[in-house]
Write an enzyme that holds these catalytic residues in place. Structure first.
Site, PDB file in Angstrom:
ATOM      1  N   GLU C  29      -6.176 -44.278  38.367  1.00 29.08           N
ATOM      2  CA  GLU C  29      -7.625 -44.484  38.373  1.00 29.08           C
ATOM      3  C   GLU C  29      -8.088 -45.009  37.019  1.00 29.08           C
ATOM      4  O   GLU C  29      -7.818 -44.373  35.992  1.00 29.08           O
ATOM      5  CB  GLU C  29      -8.330 -43.156  38.697  1.00 29.08           C
ATOM      6  N   LEU C  58      -9.658 -43.713  44.285  1.00 29.52           N
ATOM      7  CA  LEU C  58      -9.718 -42.352  43.742  1.00 29.52           C
ATOM      8  C   LEU C  58      -8.986 -41.394  44.695  1.00 29.52           C
ATOM      9  O   LEU C  58      -9.616 -40.711  45.509  1.00 29.52           O
ATOM     10  CB  LEU C  58     -11.192 -41.948  43.594  1.00 29.52           C
ATOM     11  N   GLU C  60      -5.339 -39.121  44.446  1.00 33.60           N
ATOM     12  CA  GLU C  60      -4.095 -38.805  43.755  1.00 33.60           C
ATOM     13  C   GLU C  60      -2.895 -38.825  44.694  1.00 33.60           C
ATOM     14  O   GLU C  60      -1.774 -39.158  44.281  1.00 33.60           O
ATOM     15  CB  GLU C  60      -4.214 -37.459  43.049  1.00 33.60           C
ATOM     16  N   GLN C  82      -5.684 -38.747  36.146  1.00 32.93           N
ATOM     17  CA  GLN C  82      -6.679 -38.826  35.078  1.00 32.93           C
ATOM     18  C   GLN C  82      -6.740 -37.557  34.218  1.00 32.93           C
ATOM     19  O   GLN C  82      -6.825 -37.640  33.000  1.00 32.93           O
ATOM     20  CB  GLN C  82      -8.036 -39.152  35.678  1.00 32.93           C
ATOM     21  N   PHE C  83      -6.668 -36.430  34.863  1.00 31.71           N
ATOM     22  CA  PHE C  83      -6.521 -35.141  34.180  1.00 31.71           C
ATOM     23  C   PHE C  83      -5.449 -34.370  34.955  1.00 31.71           C
ATOM     24  O   PHE C  83      -5.415 -34.452  36.189  1.00 31.71           O
ATOM     25  CB  PHE C  83      -7.829 -34.335  34.209  1.00 31.71           C
ATOM     26  N   ALA C  84      -4.654 -33.582  34.249  1.00 31.22           N
ATOM     27  CA  ALA C  84      -3.610 -32.805  34.918  1.00 31.22           C
ATOM     28  C   ALA C  84      -4.197 -31.958  36.043  1.00 31.22           C
ATOM     29  O   ALA C  84      -3.570 -31.739  37.074  1.00 31.22           O
ATOM     30  CB  ALA C  84      -2.886 -31.912  33.915  1.00 31.22           C
ATOM     31  N   ASP C  85      -5.428 -31.507  35.848  1.00 36.26           N
ATOM     32  CA  ASP C  85      -6.121 -30.673  36.835  1.00 36.26           C
ATOM     33  C   ASP C  85      -6.282 -31.382  38.179  1.00 36.26           C
ATOM     34  O   ASP C  85      -6.535 -30.732  39.191  1.00 36.26           O
ATOM     35  CB  ASP C  85      -7.508 -30.324  36.309  1.00 36.26           C
ATOM     36  N   TYR C  86      -6.189 -32.707  38.168  1.00 36.59           N
ATOM     37  CA  TYR C  86      -6.402 -33.458  39.408  1.00 36.59           C
ATOM     38  C   TYR C  86      -5.099 -33.865  40.069  1.00 36.59           C
ATOM     39  O   TYR C  86      -5.079 -34.700  40.970  1.00 36.59           O
ATOM     40  CB  TYR C  86      -7.299 -34.676  39.138  1.00 36.59           C
ATOM     41  N   PHE C  88      -3.510 -31.861  41.873  1.00 37.47           N
ATOM     42  CA  PHE C  88      -3.321 -31.046  43.079  1.00 37.47           C
ATOM     43  C   PHE C  88      -3.564 -31.779  44.393  1.00 37.47           C
ATOM     44  O   PHE C  88      -2.867 -31.514  45.366  1.00 37.47           O
ATOM     45  CB  PHE C  88      -4.118 -29.750  42.961  1.00 37.47           C
ATOM     46  N   HIS C 129     -10.779 -29.421  33.610  1.00 33.71           N
ATOM     47  CA  HIS C 129     -10.362 -30.468  32.671  1.00 33.71           C
ATOM     48  C   HIS C 129      -9.532 -29.861  31.547  1.00 33.71           C
ATOM     49  O   HIS C 129      -9.519 -30.373  30.439  1.00 33.71           O
ATOM     50  CB  HIS C 129     -11.568 -31.179  32.051  1.00 33.71           C
TER      51      HIS C 129
HETATM   52  C1  LIG Z   1      -9.740 -35.239  42.177  1.00 31.92           C
HETATM   53  C2  LIG Z   1     -10.371 -35.914  41.009  1.00 31.92           C
HETATM   54  N1  LIG Z   1      -9.787 -37.010  40.509  1.00 31.92           N
HETATM   55  C3  LIG Z   1     -10.319 -37.636  39.429  1.00 31.92           C
HETATM   56  C4  LIG Z   1     -11.455 -37.164  38.841  1.00 31.92           C
HETATM   57  C5  LIG Z   1     -12.058 -37.856  37.593  1.00 31.92           C
HETATM   58  N2  LIG Z   1     -13.316 -38.488  37.949  1.00 31.92           N
HETATM   59  C6  LIG Z   1     -14.501 -37.872  37.705  1.00 31.92           C
HETATM   60  S1  LIG Z   1     -15.778 -38.752  38.300  1.00 31.92           S
HETATM   61  C7  LIG Z   1     -14.787 -39.973  38.892  1.00 31.92           C
HETATM   62  C8  LIG Z   1     -15.376 -41.137  39.623  1.00 31.92           C
HETATM   63  C9  LIG Z   1     -16.224 -40.725  40.769  1.00 31.92           C
HETATM   64  O1  LIG Z   1     -16.833 -41.829  41.353  1.00 31.92           O
HETATM   65  P1  LIG Z   1     -17.866 -41.679  42.546  1.00 31.92           P
HETATM   66  O2  LIG Z   1     -17.341 -40.730  43.547  1.00 31.92           O
HETATM   67  O3  LIG Z   1     -18.188 -43.040  43.017  1.00 31.92           O
HETATM   68  O4  LIG Z   1     -19.139 -41.002  41.893  1.00 31.92           O
HETATM   69  P2  LIG Z   1     -20.111 -41.594  40.787  1.00 31.92           P
HETATM   70  O5  LIG Z   1     -19.629 -41.071  39.471  1.00 31.92           O
HETATM   71  O6  LIG Z   1     -20.032 -43.077  40.858  1.00 31.92           O
HETATM   72  O7  LIG Z   1     -21.464 -41.081  41.105  1.00 31.92           O
HETATM   73  C10 LIG Z   1     -13.458 -39.693  38.588  1.00 31.92           C
HETATM   74  C11 LIG Z   1     -12.321 -40.566  38.918  1.00 31.92           C
HETATM   75  C12 LIG Z   1     -12.025 -36.007  39.391  1.00 31.92           C
HETATM   76  N3  LIG Z   1     -13.127 -35.451  38.881  1.00 31.92           N
HETATM   77  N4  LIG Z   1     -11.470 -35.413  40.467  1.00 31.92           N
END
Ligand SMILES: Cc1ncc(C[n+]2csc(CCOP(=O)(O)OP(=O)(O)O)c2C)c(N)n1
Ligand SMILES: Cc1ncc(C[n+]2csc(CCOP(=O)(O)OP(=O)(O)O)c2C)c(N)n1
Ligand SMILES: [Mg+2]
Ligand SMILES: [Mg+2]
Lengths: 325, 374, 325, 374
Positions: C29, C58, C60, C82-86, C88, C129
């Protein structure tokens, strides 16, 4: 008192709890008309109907995630994952949603729910029908993890899990589903508290600590030891998170020798946690190293299904090591 | 407030619009709303924008660690907020939904307390900013993992169906969320169960830097409703009233036992993804400018002014009122002071495990657990 | 030799490997134009184009799963979570597909791939995070797991991971991304073998074993001990699966006192594995219990971000315990 | 064999059919196939059925631990098999695909060896039955977790796209698989990347006991292609030729850089889900009987006979030949003997970890690792 198997006990306990509390609902793959592939939900659909016994789509994330949302709304969902090995598509729901909900909301929301995982090897299932994933869950604060080994404990712990206020990973030793029969009290409030271990057999020469499916091998090893004149104390942990380290430490302190038995791969296993705790808290009382007898650091094999398990032979070998030390 | 409306055809190609950029009523039906209702929406739009600006200031001052600006999303959020009954229905929002949380009644002071994580935060300082939650409002506490709240939302809707009271769940997410497996598993379950849930996608065209065309081969999100046997609606997300009407129709259908819907609102985030982002790396400035011209606040103001419901004096009074409200809330939240160290050990389970009790005791032997955290 | 941070080293090492071997591709991502949210893939998109630096949806599971299929087809994918937490939502792809592919196919198929996980707390990120999920992966046979703590090791281990024939979980201490700078050899074949620990500092009074983000706290604790006249040996494990138990056992045997430091929640942590192994293999050589200093059994808190970490104060406290024993 | 065919419109409501139950050619285009090609397909259909029967026998004899009968799915599988180039293209099947594996050239002896897990199994007895795999055939080894192979299939297709050789991936799954999150994540990625992959759903109406209407609110699986911006096709899965033509069109589109497709074949499993299942608990016997009357084998035979390409003598000869082939294969596989205990330690990593070496040595001190497993 009825004599019943583990899998019968699961179904009957669920029926009792559903009759007692209409907030209790069951969901999962094939749990309805089919009664579950192991028949652990047999009879529930006919008795409680499709609203409370929900056949879900084939999606573990949906099953566990929906259980969270149901619990938040006041239900008491009991989710079945068909095999413990298939919890992983729903893993994020368990570790990111269920486990952290109470904490992240400062206690505003909770997820009182049960996720049942038929687990363990020895069923000719290869690496995706044999695993024991408890190590993942004991490392996930916010969950409770239990892994009973007898019909009585299945009844008592399942009731505690259903009635408790936290998400519980309820592991079931599927290789013992029909292998063990015993009298189970009719008492609808037969409860076994989560977090308490039990001494299955008293002994002076060595303490064997185990849980879940491996209890049967551990008890057989204790039998064999008895024949050799060696008296083994056997502790069934039953609960893994929280686990009864006080009982274990007390017994180990008395006997000085301990073997921990668990079926999962060795590295990073719950057996390691038990051994590490013993070493850290009771070093001076140990006459021999805390030895682990575990599965191997391989995926669960198919052709060597039985050899992979820590059977009585390997347990005896370990006991010999700590006795000879 | 008014009778049932089943005005909008699912899957209509053109997004539903009710007022245009000039503030003209362009719906195929006549204006039929209570003037105070619309003024109240306008107030919520402006209030949300002011909070957004204040949070950026607090972040720059080092008093808030993180901001995910909602500027550009307010129309969608304030619109949908009016379509449910807070405290009766359930709401499963995502992190960019502070305007939504405020619009359903989350007290401003709580909102700021959550951002600043002081003792004033009912969630006890447990989460980073932009993670609202409120038991009183049935507002499910936001979790960071994208789309992970969508399966729980469906579970709640199934519970509502079993309860048979006609309550519904509203679940929001960004366009990015629609790529996650959990999103699919949840919508599919909702469709199979006919659960009373409205899925609302705030499609701002980007998941951080990834434009929608790199997220999916589908033309948009509403199309995806086909996969679940539910209606999909497209709506102009910069038009708060359009968002209100469409969401209301979907909510009413859910109440009536007609099952779930998927609403897609086309919005834009004016700012970077968060204070940690640099959007110049991936999107052109003129795109941002073009969307800003469609701003839901200006549009609504022009509409109100056109009907003689608003003027400069009202605007000035509102500005002063909101500033005072914000100042007071920030002051009170700061005054509450940092949360204590020891709170970290609470709320893991209903009662702490033996292991955690020992760990807590060990730390207590080394540090005062009442001392402020950090 | 260039002086560079950890995160710069990641980007430069990837660039070197992509230039060396056109089978190496990067996916995840925001890894493209954005260069990753941490800038760990900065510059790659401009240099290698969208075919080799792939911005994914988006998801994983799609990222890790696609990496498996790319690897099977002969590519050498490096996936960023993007973060280890993600990790899963993609956990099943990692544990059920990647980890078991070689085994289940009898060696017919392999998944040489790298999954990069920016991990660890102290970044004001709260529980989603900040996590250190290594315990899950060390318990998954078929994976390799590394968690370096210096720019040099990042370069050497990332190259070994990219060039190796197995799936590697490559954890990166994100709190140290820009905190540590050092000279890194220009040598494009600077390799650090997976499985080898390193002694960061020699000492006689106590052995401190740690890895990843916690190394920085551990070294600060060693500094503080030195000021008190206590000489601590510091081992940086670097690799967790396999891990260099021989080196650890050798040093612990010599010194007799050991403290294991790790940031993850205590129960079921990798620290427990290290402690259990030491207890089982070197009991007689221990002068004091193997003590663990770890995160707490709570979700990662937000407001207490720093207090959760096993900082120098808690490490010193533990050292005192083993010295006073 | 013949030129490109872009005959079928995506999302046509009626499933594509080429020959009907009576064996009549009913396609909108004339018969244009090589007679030997069709006879070969018939042979593969019958061969698959005979293997299926033999495996049930071996299971009852305790020589095979598990059987997931493919009877009723052969038409779909043999049809699609002819649409790819084995060894060039890649195949990601699922556990009910033994007929497919055989049809692309998996040697019968290997197939049986995998079921019996003897030393003759190139996969070294690692998996339960019904888990084919072959590096020579680019046939990705089946894994049990439903839908978990779909993301890897897309990864392979992306790699094929990068390689630019026009190779494609064919990925199969049951209807149940479409509910999984991984399935969605994979199809969505394929759509976003325009990856050359054909998704083929063998929709037999049930995921074990759960009927399709309880799995999803969508009318069928093909509809779900809308969500990913790819064409969806419906085909009569009991008509092997229809499955061939439709898959071929999708494969050609993928080769030509037109991206992924989703094909849904309506099939039925005549037997229970597996030897461990009892299908009488959840489906009526007359439903089974009705589907059996549409059997792909009888239908193909009638077609061939109608064209004078097959007769009783040919059938008898084929039966004898297949029986001999099966007998010989089972004998050879059994003769190879059980795999040794020690093989359990191999193939975890390219070279074993320090930890595993120690564990192996410890067991070797207790048991002879060359002794047969179990
Ligand atoms: C499972 C997961 N993967 C990655 C992330 C990191 N992350 C946070 S916001 C985001 C983008 C989200 O985009 P969208 O759903 O379009 O929402 P927007 O921020 O555009 O409102 C990402 C990749 C996360 N929070 N959770
Ligand atoms: C992730 C996962 N969950 C559950 C199972 C158990 N299981 C095996 S087959 C099956 C049903 C699959 O149905 P479908 O995809 O329609 O294929 P069919 O058997 O009908 O051909 C289930 C639930 C599994 N193998 N994997
Ligand atoms: Mg977005
Ligand atoms: Mg099916």
């Amino acid at each position: 008192m009825a004599v019943q198997t583990i899998v019968q006990t699961v179904a009957r306990t669920l029926a009792e709890e559903m009759a007692r509390d209409e907030r209790v609902v069951v969901l999962g793959e094939d749990v309805g008309k089919r009664g579950g592939v192991f028949l652990a939900t047999e009879g529930l659909f006919d008795r409680f109907g499709p609203d409370r016994v929900i056949d879900t789509p084939l999606a573990e994330a949906a099953i566990i995630g929906a259980a969270v949302g149901m619990a938040v709304h006041g239900l008491r969902p009991v989710a079945e994952i068909q095999f413990a090995d298939y919890v992983f598509p729903g893993f994020d729901q368990l570790v990111s949603q269920a486990a952290k909900l109470r904490y992240r909301s400062g206690g505003a929301f909770t997820a009182p729910m049960v996720v049942r995982l038929p687990a363990g090897g020895g069923v000719a299932g290869g690496h995706h029908h044999s695993q024991n994933p408890e190590a993942h869950f004991v490392h996930t604060p916010g969950l409770q993890v239990v892994y009973p080994s007898t019909p009585n404990d299945v009844k008592g712990l399942l009731k505690s899990a259903v009635r408790g206020d936290d998400p519980v990973v309820f592991m079931e030793p599927k290789r013992l589903y029909r292998a063990i029969k015993e009298e189970v009290p009719d008492d609808p409030d037969h409860l076994v508290p989560i977090g308490q271990a039990v001494v299955r057999r008293a002994g002076d020469d060595v303490v064997l600590v185990s849980y879940g499916a491996s209890m049967s091998e551990t008890l057989r090893a204790a039998d064999a030891l008895a024949e050799q004149g060696i008296s083994a104390e056997v502790i069934d942990l039953r609960s893994l998170l929280p686990w009864d380290e006080d009982l274990v430490l007390e017994r180990v302190a008395r006997v000085g020798r301990v073997v921990v038995v668990s079926e999962a791969p060795r590295t990073g296993s719950f057996a390691s946690e038990v051994a590490a705790t013993i070493a850290e808290e009771a070093l001076d009382l140990l006459e021999a190293p805390p030895v682990r007898v575990t599965g191997f650091d391989t995926p669960y094999p198919y052709a060597q299904d039985r050899a992979y398990l820590p059977g009585p032979d390997r347990i005896l070998h370990a006991v010999q090591r700590v006795l000879d030390y | 407030m008014i009778g049932k409306t089943q005005r909008f055809e699912p899957f209509a190609e053109a997004p539903v619009r009710v007022i245009d950029e000039a503030g003209q009523w362009i719906a195929p039906f006549a204006y039929n709303l209570d003037d105070d209702f619309v003024r109240g929406m306008y107030r919520d739009l402006v209030r949300a924008r002011r909070l957004d600006e204040r949070l950026s200031t607090l972040q720059r001052q080092g008093k808030v660690s993180f901001v995910a600006s909602a500027a550009g999303h307010e129309g969608a959020q304030v619109g949908m907020a009016r379509a449910i009954e807070p405290g009766r229905d359930w709401l499963y929002p995502y992190y960019r939904d502070l305007p939504l949380a405020l619009a359903v009644g989350w007290p401003l002071a709580e909102a700021i307390a959550q951002q600043m994580a002081t003792r004033a935060d009912p969630a006890r300082g447990r989460q980073m900013p932009a993670h609202p939650g409120s038991a009183a409002l049935n507002l499910f506490t936001v979790a960071s993992p994208i789309a992970s709240h969508v399966p729980p939302a469906v579970g709640t809707a199934i519970a509502q169906k079993l309860a048979g009271q006609g309550d519904v769940t509203l679940c929001t997410f960004g366009d990015g969320a629609t790529s996650e497996g959990d999103w699919h598993a949840a919508l599919n379950l909702a469709g199979a169960q006919g659960a009373p849930v409205v899925f609302f996608c705030e499609n701002n065209g980007y998941a951080i830097s990834v434009a929608f065309r790199h997220q999916s081969g589908s033309v948009d999100v509403a199309t995806k409703a086909h996969a679940y046997g539910m209606p999909g609606y497209r709506v102009d997300g910069m038009d708060a009233l359009a968002c209100y009407f469409v969401t209301r129709q979907a909510v009413e259908a859910a109440r009536d036992g007609l099952g779930p819907s998927l609403v897609e609102a086309f919005v834009y985030r004016y700012g970077a993804h968060s204070n940690a982002d640099d959007d110049a790396r991936y999107r052109p400035a003129d795109e941002v400018a073009a969307w800003r011209r469609r701003d839901p606040i200006g549009r609504m103001r022009r509409f109100l002014e056109g009907r003689g419901l608003w003027d400069d004096a009202a605007e000035a009074a509102l500005a002063a009122e909101l500033k005072a409200e914000l100042d007071a809330a920030v002051r009170a939240v700061e005054a509450a002071g940092p949360v204590p160290l020891g709170w970290m050990f609470d709320d893991v389970l209903a009662s702490p495990s033996l292991q955690l009790r020992k760990q807590r005791a060990a730390l207590a032997a080394q540090r005062d657990l009442e001392e402020p955290a950090r």
